[in-house]
Design an enzyme around this catalytic site. Structure first.
Site, short mmCIF file in Angstrom:
data_model
loop_
_atom_site.label_atom_id
_atom_site.label_comp_id
_atom_site.label_asym_id
_atom_site.label_seq_id
_atom_site.Cartn_x
_atom_site.Cartn_y
_atom_site.Cartn_z
CG ASN A 1 -8.01 -4.22 0.94
OD1 ASN A 1 -7.32 -3.24 1.19
ND2 ASN A 1 -7.54 -5.45 0.95
CG HIS B 1 -1.96 -1.07 1.20
ND1 HIS B 1 -3.24 -0.92 0.71
CD2 HIS B 1 -1.89 -2.36 1.62
CE1 HIS B 1 -3.91 -2.04 0.85
NE2 HIS B 1 -3.11 -2.95 1.39
CG HIS C 1 -2.59 -1.09 14.80
ND1 HIS C 1 -2.80 -2.37 14.33
CD2 HIS C 1 -1.99 -1.23 16.01
CE1 HIS C 1 -2.37 -3.24 15.22
NE2 HIS C 1 -1.87 -2.58 16.25
#
Ligand code: HDE
Length: 727
Positions: A152, A79, A343
């Site tokens: 995603n 990413h 996170h």
């Protein structure tokens, strides 16, 4: 033009930008060193004589060069290429029945968010339009702390257990011996791995679909992928899958188009997001949840803990519970978009984890990766990563510590500070983990409930429209066609036979291969070598799974608006001003962006001598930057365009990419110069599939209305069938 409300938000945003700490903007200031000394000469280093060597003593030069030498930090291992934006989230109705999270229960709250969209495989400077999964990571700055939904644009993943992540990424990244290819999965190592990993098959269907080449980051769905838990104030829990539904619908580009955009404007998505926000066209998504009661955990054919599975919306509907609006561009790419640290383990009371082995592995990885990428344990103090509520604890020191902790104590329990900082009871907002019962033996194995790798791949394929299926076939032919090792291609055909025989045979035909009569069962490496295979047979079905699931097809998305679509108006000197402006105004009134593209920049002189400003020339624009094309009348303009190879190519490409094309009847000659118009059937009447989305009329107002409806359809994929349009 942005409306009143939008202008207000833009103004408020400016204020926020000014007020925030750590912001710096030089407006008429004097240049200084980092120690605040005013600099007298920033153009010449200190030398021993006019033509002499530079002196070590030159602290101004040394400071500047040293800082420059250290400007780079490691890019994200995955990413790396991303684009970010600020915004807000607000819940529609209290979700207190399911969760105690304040941002999901208090309908009056506007929770600030920062979103980072990304591609997965390419480096930081790679194109926005490879065939790839897109990251969709949202940081909610809630009053109870930070919640990161690191998702995603596809609802499933390649692997079931995080221990395989380094293998997957090593396989998809450029090959280790020659660092080729950049930002592409079309190479041997990726397909070698995939052909040996049957659990990836469902994700491969998504990756080979048009979802992997979005028209805009603003037109993508987002998914939390894993099943999470919501926990309410009574400590009752349910399972949840998170979805983001874009209000502009889900749209993609054509593969040929994606490849051309990658060359002509590798920043296509980043630019599109930036420009939309700058112009007050704020991107919006609704947050959706699929809620599964604790009691239904084992009701499905698939395991809720298996990230290669969706919960079909027919089985559990998606409830839309709130809206996210992105309304402010970052001030500084590096400080915000690059330094933001997401996170999956950043949760707030009311949200908790499940035992999905992929999720569990991620809980370790994200802090670990920030330590190397951002250089130490104080990355949470970087402005973009700071929560909006205060932080108090006994953590101290480390590289680049920003906080100046006062007092003597940095331990607990203490008496010198009266025990501060104190713990919070659950009722006071203290985080308590859900008391899930676990009674197990330690085991390095996968559950039998994870072993049906193909049913949902078939469900996805069956749910696609015919053009979408064709695109999957084409994508697989392309990707596997770039694989040199024939055995890998053949092994993939074996996998595809498990999904759909017709799909397998179409791909095989394109690759010049045969579909074996009795395909070998795909090798399953997640079964331990010495295990009894019967233990790993998928369980027989429990609940009826739908044959198709409508939301899986982009053909069923919202198609009611042309807001923010870009339309090129091809014109040259001598254009009929009315024929151009009538359509331009109608398009703009419907929220689209209409740009005059001409052989030269500056102004063009219309037939009535008015000057029409040109936005782009054929040299700086390209058909692939637009969603639709219009050609106004005016004999001189038409004569110029019809003889201009760039203009004709513009139209041919637009046709090939299945876009709406309109021409005033007085400009039909320009269409006649194109390849497609010549080759269209004699019958150019309405209703012919090949003519759909091609509009010719001498009534500019009527034409504009039909054109707007056509653009809202996004693409006329049926046109691709004859495959005879070059572009
Ligand atoms: Fe990530 N992933 N991931 N991932 N991921 C990272 O964290 C990882 C996975 C996702 O814009 C890294 O800060 C492991 C699934 C996004 O900054 C790293 C596994 C999903 C982003 C990492 C996964 C994602 C990352 C690299 C297997 C969708 C970009 C840089 C268990 C639900 C966030 C970083 C941003 C980034 C690890 C699988 C989404 C290395 C080990 C599944 C959107 O920590």
């Amino acid at each position: 033009m942005p409306g009143k409300k939008t202008t207000k938000v833009l103004e408020e945003n400016k204020k926020i930008a000014e007020l925030s700490p750590n912001k710096e903007e030089s407006t008429g200031e004097i240049i200084t060193t980092n120690t605040g000394v005013k600099i007298n000469d920033d153009h010449n280093s200190l030398k021993a004589g006019e033509r002499g060597p530079t002196l070590m003593e030159d602290f101004i030069f040394r400071e500047k060069i040293t800082h420059f030498d250290h400007e780079r930090i490691p890019e994200r291992v995955v990413h790396a290429r991303g684009s970010g934006a600020h915004g807000v989230f607000q819940v529609y109705e209290s979700m207190e029945k399911y969760t105690k999270a304040g941002f999901l229960t208090d309908t009056s709250r506007e929770t600030p968010v920062f979103v980072r969209f990304s591609t997965v495989a390419g480096s930081r400077g790679s194109t926005d339009l490879p065939r790839d999964v897109r990251g969709f990571a949202v940081k909610f700055y809630t009053e109870e702390g930070i919640f990161d939904l690191v998702g995603n644009n596809m609802p499933v993943f390649f692997i079931q257990d995080a221990i395989k992540f380094p293998d997957l990424i090593h396989a998809v990244k450029p090959e280790q011996h020659n660092e080729i290819p950049q930002a592409a999965s079309a190479h041997d190592t990726f397909w070698d791995f995939i052909s040996l990993m049957p659990e990836s098959t469902h994700m491969i269907m998504w990756l080979m679909s048009d979802r992997a080449i979005p028209r805009s980051l603003r037109m993508m769905e987002g998914f939390g992928v894993h099943t999470f838990r919501l926990v309410n104030a009574n400590n009752e829990s349910c399972f949840v899958k998170f979805h983001w539904k874009p209000l502009l619908g889900v749209h993609s580009v054509a593969w040929d188009e994606a490849q051309k955009i990658s060359g002509k404007d590798p920043d296509f998505h980043r630019r599109d997001l930036w420009e939309a926000i700058e112009s007050g066209n704020f991107p919006e998504w609704e947050l959706g949840v699929q809620i599964v009661p604790e009691a239904d955990e084992h009701k499905f054919d698939f395991d809720l803990l298996d990230s290669t599975k969706i919960i079909p919306e027919e089985l559990v509907p998606v409830q839309r519970i709130g809206k996210m609006t992105l309304n402010r561009n970052p001030d500084n790419f590096f400080a915000e978009t690059e330094q933001v640290a997401f996170h999956i383990g950043h949760v707030v009371p009311g949200i908790d984890f499940t035992n999905d082995p992929l999720l569990q592995g991620r809980l370790f990885s994200y802090t670990d990766t920030q330590l190397i990428r951002l250089g130490g344990p104080n990355f949470q103090e970087i402005p973009i990563n700071r929560p909006i509520n205060p932080v108090h604890n006994n953590q101290r020191d480390g590289y680049m510590r920003q906080t100046i902790n006062r007092g003597r104590t940095a331990y607990s329990p203490n008496s010198l500070r009266g025990g501060d900082p104190a713990q919070a009871k659950a009722a006071e907002g203290g985080f308590t983990s859900y008391t899930e019962r676990i009674d197990a033996v330690k085991i390095r194995e996968r559950s039998r409930s994870f072993f049906d790798h193909f049913s949902q791949a078939t469900l996805f394929y069956n749910s696609q429209s015919d053009p979408e299926k064709q695109h999957i076939v084409d994508a697989l032919r392309f990707e596997l066609g770039k694989v040199d090792t024939v055995e890998i291609r053949q092994r993939m055909i074996g996998i595809l036979t498990q999904v759909d025989k017709d799909l397998a045979s179409q791909v095989a035909y394109g690759l010049g291969l045969e579909v074996p009569e009795e395909p070998e069962k795909p090798i399953n490496h997640s079964v331990p070598a010495d295990a009894d295979p019967a233990k790993y047979e998928p369980f027989p079905p429990k609940t009826p799974v739908p044959d198709i699931s409508a939301p899986l097809s982009m053909a069923n998305t919202v198609k009611d608006s042309i807001k923010t679509r870009k339309i090129a108006l091809l014109a040259a000197d001598g254009v009929d001003a009315a024929s151009l402006t009538t359509v331009k105004k109608a398009l703009e009134a419907a929220g689209a962006i209409a740009e005059v593209v001409a052989p030269h920049l500056g102004d063009i002189i219309a037939a009535d001598d008015t000057l029409i400003p040109v936005v782009k020339s054929f040299l700086t624009a390209a058909s692939v930057f637009y969603d639709a094309i219009y050609v106004p009348s005016g004999s001189n303009s038409v004569a110029t365009l019809e003889a201009d190879a760039d203009a004709v190519h513009f139209l041919n490409e637009a046709y090939r990419h299945c876009k709406a094309i309109a021409a005033h009847a007085g400009a039909v000659q320009v269409l006649e110069a194109t390849y497609f118009f010549k080759k269209l059937p004699e019958d150019k009447s309405e209703g012919s599939a090949l003519m759909e989305g091609v509009i010719v009329s001498d009534d500019a107002t009527g034409l504009a209305n039909t054109f707007i409806k056509a653009i809202a359809q996004h693409r006329f994929w049926e046109r691709e069938k004859p495959r005879r349009v070059p572009a």
